[in-house]
Design an enzyme around this catalytic site. Structure first.
Site, PDB file in Angstrom:
ATOM      1  N   ARG A  45       0.848  -1.197   0.000  1.00 33.39           N
ATOM      2  CA  ARG A  45       0.000   0.000   0.000  1.00 33.39           C
ATOM      3  C   ARG A  45       0.884   1.249   0.000  1.00 33.39           C
ATOM      4  O   ARG A  45       2.100   1.145   0.076  1.00 33.39           O
ATOM      5  CB  ARG A  45      -1.027  -0.027   1.150  1.00 33.39           C
ATOM      6  CG  ARG A  45      -0.643  -0.673   2.428  1.00 33.39           C
ATOM      7  CD  ARG A  45       0.411   0.022   3.229  1.00 33.39           C
ATOM      8  NE  ARG A  45       0.132   1.438   3.399  1.00 33.39           N
ATOM      9  CZ  ARG A  45       1.016   2.347   3.719  1.00 33.39           C
ATOM     10  NH1 ARG A  45       2.297   2.009   3.890  1.00 33.39           N
ATOM     11  NH2 ARG A  45       0.698   3.602   3.866  1.00 33.39           N
ATOM     12  N   GLY A  46       0.202   2.431  -0.082  1.00 34.17           N
ATOM     13  CA  GLY A  46       0.955   3.683  -0.225  1.00 34.17           C
ATOM     14  C   GLY A  46       1.038   4.000  -1.715  1.00 34.17           C
ATOM     15  O   GLY A  46       1.500   3.151  -2.499  1.00 34.17           O
ATOM     16  N   ARG A  85      -7.091   0.222  -6.794  1.00 36.47           N
ATOM     17  CA  ARG A  85      -7.157   1.324  -5.817  1.00 36.47           C
ATOM     18  C   ARG A  85      -7.419   2.631  -6.583  1.00 36.47           C
ATOM     19  O   ARG A  85      -6.484   3.247  -7.105  1.00 36.47           O
ATOM     20  CB  ARG A  85      -5.839   1.452  -5.023  1.00 36.47           C
ATOM     21  CG  ARG A  85      -5.332   0.232  -4.311  1.00 36.47           C
ATOM     22  CD  ARG A  85      -5.847  -0.039  -2.913  1.00 36.47           C
ATOM     23  NE  ARG A  85      -6.206   0.993  -2.006  1.00 36.47           N
ATOM     24  CZ  ARG A  85      -5.500   1.388  -0.943  1.00 36.47           C
ATOM     25  NH1 ARG A  85      -4.331   0.865  -0.707  1.00 36.47           N
ATOM     26  NH2 ARG A  85      -5.961   2.309  -0.122  1.00 36.47           N
ATOM     27  N   GLN A 192      -2.414   2.098   9.884  1.00 33.22           N
ATOM     28  CA  GLN A 192      -1.098   2.253   9.239  1.00 33.22           C
ATOM     29  C   GLN A 192      -0.159   3.074  10.121  1.00 33.22           C
ATOM     30  O   GLN A 192       1.056   2.904  10.066  1.00 33.22           O
ATOM     31  CB  GLN A 192      -1.235   2.947   7.873  1.00 33.22           C
ATOM     32  CG  GLN A 192      -1.899   2.127   6.783  1.00 33.22           C
ATOM     33  CD  GLN A 192      -3.383   2.371   6.717  1.00 33.22           C
ATOM     34  OE1 GLN A 192      -4.018   2.717   7.713  1.00 33.22           O
ATOM     35  NE2 GLN A 192      -3.967   2.184   5.552  1.00 33.22           N
ATOM     36  N   ASP A 233      -2.429  10.944  -1.923  1.00 33.68           N
ATOM     37  CA  ASP A 233      -2.768   9.923  -2.921  1.00 33.68           C
ATOM     38  C   ASP A 233      -3.099  10.544  -4.264  1.00 33.68           C
ATOM     39  O   ASP A 233      -2.963   9.909  -5.309  1.00 33.68           O
ATOM     40  CB  ASP A 233      -3.945   9.070  -2.443  1.00 33.68           C
ATOM     41  CG  ASP A 233      -3.423   7.992  -1.530  1.00 33.68           C
ATOM     42  OD1 ASP A 233      -3.105   8.309  -0.374  1.00 33.68           O
ATOM     43  OD2 ASP A 233      -3.279   6.846  -1.996  1.00 33.68           O
ATOM     44  N   ASN A 243      -5.895  12.343   0.758  1.00 38.06           N
ATOM     45  CA  ASN A 243      -4.963  11.509   1.533  1.00 38.06           C
ATOM     46  C   ASN A 243      -5.803  10.705   2.527  1.00 38.06           C
ATOM     47  O   ASN A 243      -7.033  10.833   2.585  1.00 38.06           O
ATOM     48  CB  ASN A 243      -3.920  12.385   2.235  1.00 38.06           C
ATOM     49  CG  ASN A 243      -2.804  11.546   2.842  1.00 38.06           C
ATOM     50  OD1 ASN A 243      -2.230  10.686   2.170  1.00 38.06           O
ATOM     51  ND2 ASN A 243      -2.501  11.754   4.110  1.00 38.06           N
ATOM     52  N   LYS A 244      -5.138   9.885   3.290  1.00 39.10           N
ATOM     53  CA  LYS A 244      -5.813   8.968   4.221  1.00 39.10           C
ATOM     54  C   LYS A 244      -6.913   9.669   5.018  1.00 39.10           C
ATOM     55  O   LYS A 244      -6.741  10.799   5.468  1.00 39.10           O
ATOM     56  CB  LYS A 244      -4.764   8.366   5.154  1.00 39.10           C
ATOM     57  CG  LYS A 244      -5.260   7.367   6.161  1.00 39.10           C
ATOM     58  CD  LYS A 244      -6.092   6.260   5.558  1.00 39.10           C
ATOM     59  CE  LYS A 244      -5.388   5.436   4.508  1.00 39.10           C
ATOM     60  NZ  LYS A 244      -6.299   4.619   3.689  1.00 39.10           N
TER      61      LYS A 244
HETATM   62  O1  MRU Z   1      -4.605   3.062   2.157  1.00 40.44           O
HETATM   63  P1  MRU Z   1      -3.131   3.339   2.088  1.00 40.44           P
HETATM   64  O2  MRU Z   1      -2.371   2.762   3.239  1.00 40.44           O
HETATM   65  O3  MRU Z   1      -2.562   2.970   0.738  1.00 40.44           O
HETATM   66  O4  MRU Z   1      -3.025   4.924   2.223  1.00 40.44           O
HETATM   67  C1  MRU Z   1      -1.769   5.540   2.156  1.00 40.44           C
HETATM   68  C2  MRU Z   1      -1.800   7.018   2.315  1.00 40.44           C
HETATM   69  O5  MRU Z   1      -2.831   7.624   2.495  1.00 40.44           O
HETATM   70  C3  MRU Z   1      -0.493   7.727   2.127  1.00 40.44           C
HETATM   71  O6  MRU Z   1      -0.445   8.902   2.882  1.00 40.44           O
HETATM   72  C4  MRU Z   1      -0.296   8.092   0.639  1.00 40.44           C
HETATM   73  O7  MRU Z   1      -0.543   6.991  -0.176  1.00 40.44           O
HETATM   74  C5  MRU Z   1       1.072   8.597   0.380  1.00 40.44           C
HETATM   75  S1  MRU Z   1       2.312   7.368   0.593  1.00 40.44           S
HETATM   76  C6  MRU Z   1       3.812   8.070   0.245  1.00 40.44           C
END
Ligand code: MRU
Length: 344
Positions: A45-46, A85, A192, A233, A243-244
Site C-alpha cells: 500500500r501507499g 485502488r 497504518q 494519494d 490523503n488517508k
Molecule cells: O490506504 P493506504 O495505506 O494505501 O493509504 C496511504 C496514504 O494515504 C499515504 O499517505 C499516501 O498513499 C502517500 S504514501 C507516500
C-alpha cells in the site's frame, strides 16, 4: 533500508505489510492476479509503492506470457490492476508509463519485450527513491530546529520504494536536528500509523509518540505541534489533496491553531486533469475494516458502515506542497502549472 518490493527471475517479492509489526514476511507473486490481490488486501500500500508494484505486475505478466495475443493479454492485466485502488493516481501514472513502452515495442518477441518492461520498472524504482530523498532535502528546510511534528497514516519507506515522502522529510529533518518528536496518529481503521509508521521510525531511532486520531486537535491546543506533514494519494490542479481519511480534520485543526500544514508528494501524485478535489474518486472499502479490530468483532456484525479510505483537504488549509522539484507555494493553481511545466 527494508525492501518493499523486488523482482527476480519471474517472481515479484512483496513485503506483506498486513503482517507488520508482528512479522516481517514476504509474499512471492508469480502472476499479475496475485499482485492485484495483494494490492486490494493492503498487503502492499501507499500511492508510490502501489504504482511501482502494479508496473512490475504488468512486466511480470509479460515475462510469463507465452501465447500469441499479447496485446489482448496486456489490456486484460492492465484493466485488472487499474481497478484495484481508484484514488492513488500514482497507480495510473505508473501503469500508463509501462503501457506506452509496451505499445512502442509490441512488435518485438515476448522475451525482448518483457526485458524492456522489467528494465523500465527497475528504473522507476530507483527514480522513486531519488525523488523521496529530494523531497526530504527540500522539506527539511521548512522546519525549525527541534520541531515537534505530527503525521497520519504511513507515507514512509514502507509506502514507497524507499525513504518515504512525509517520513522522508522527517528522516532528513532528524539528521539535521530539526525533529525533536513525531506524533503518529494511529490511523483508524487499518492502523497504518500504529503498525507501520511507529515501526519504521523506531527502526531508525527517530523519537515517536503514538496517539489516537481523535487526540490530535487537543495536542495542537497544548502547543505541542510545530508542523503537520502528510503524504498524498492525489493532488488536483488547484492543490486540493486526497490523503488517508482523517487528514482533512488534521488540516482544519492545524489551521485553527495556526500550525503549518505540509503535503509531501512526488509530482507523479499531481493530477492536472482534475481542476478540483471534488472530482477525485474516493475509494470505499470493506465494512469489516470498521466492524472488526484485528479480525475481532467490535460491534454488531451487520451494522451499516461508511468506510471511505480517503478524504480531500481543500487547498486553503495547505501551507505548501513539498515535491522533488522544490516547494510549491500559493497560489497553487499557478504554481503547480509552473512546476509541472518544467517537466516537458
Ligand atoms: O490506504 P493506504 O495505506 O494505501 O493509504 C496511504 C496514504 O494515504 C499515504 O499517505 C499516501 O498513499 C502517500 S504514501 C507516500
Amino acid at each position: 533500508m527494508i525492501k518493499t518490493v523486488s523482482y527476480e527471475n519471474g517472481i515479484l517479492t512483496i513485503l506483506d505489510q498486513s503482517k507488520l509489526p508482528e512479522k516481517v514476511e514476504y509474499l512471492r507473486c508469480h502472476t499479475p492476479e496475485e499482485v492485484a490481490d495483494a494490492i486490494l488486501d493492503l498487503k502492499v500500500r501507499g500511492a508510490p509503492l502501489i504504482g511501482v508494484t502494479a508496473a512490475y505486475a504488468l512486466a511480470l505478466g509479460m515475462v510469463n506470457y507465452h501465447g500469441n495475443n499479447k496485446i489482448e493479454y496486456f489490456e486484460k492485466i492492465y484493466n485488472l490492476l487499474a481497478s484495484t485502488r481508484p484514488t492513488a493516481v500514482n497507480l495510473f501514472w505508473a501503469i500508463n508509463r509501462i503501457k506506452k513502452i509496451f505499445l512502442e515495442n509490441s512488435s518485438l518477441d515476448n522475451t525482448k519485450l518483457a526485458n524492456i518492461l522489467i528494465n523500465e520498472v527497475n528504473k522507476m524504482f530507483k527514480e522513486d527513491i531519488n525523488t523521496n530523498k529530494l523531497i526530504g532535502e527540500h522539506g527539511e528546510k521548512l522546519l525549525n530546529l527541534n520541531s515537534k511534528v505530527l503525521t497520519i497514516c504511513n507515507a514512509g519507506a514502507l509506502a514507497t520504494c524507499g525513504y518515504g515522502t512525509a517520513l522522508g522529510v522527517i528522516r532528513t529533518g532528524f539528521r539535521e536536528n530539526k525533529i525533536k518528536n513525531v506524533w503518529a496518529c494511529e490511523t483508524r481503521p487499518v492502523l497504518q500509523g500504529s503498525r507501520l509508521t511507529v515501526w519504521e521510525l523506531l527502526e531508525d531511532n527517530i523519537p515517536v509518540t503514538l496517539i489516537t486520531d481523535s487526540m490530535a486537535a487537543y495536542i495542537m491546543s497544548l502547543e505541542k505541534v510545530d508542523a503537520v506533514i502528510v503524504g498524498a494519494d492525489r493532488i488536483a490542479a488547484n492543490g486540493d489533496t486526497a490523503n488517508k481519511i482523517g487528514t482533512y480534520s488534521l488540516a482544519i485543526a492545524a489551521h485553527y491553531h495556526s500550525i503549518p500544514f505540509y503535503v509531501a508528494a512526488p509530482t507523479s501524485t499531481i493530477d492536472l486533469t482534475l481542476t478540483s478535489g471534488t472530482l477525485i474518486p474516493i475509494e470505499q472499502r470493506n465494512a469489516d475494516e470498521i466492524r472488526q479490530l484485528a479480525n475481532y468483532p467490535i460491534t454488531h456484525q451487520d451494522v451499516e458502515v461508511f468506510n471511505p479510505s480517503f478524504d480531500v483537504t481543500p487547498n486553503e488549509f495547505i501551507t505548501a506542497i513539498i515535491c522533488e522539484k522544490g516547494i510549491i507555494k500559493k497560489p497553487f493553481k499557478q504554481e503547480i502549472i509552473n512546476f509541472m511545466g518544467e517537466e516537458e
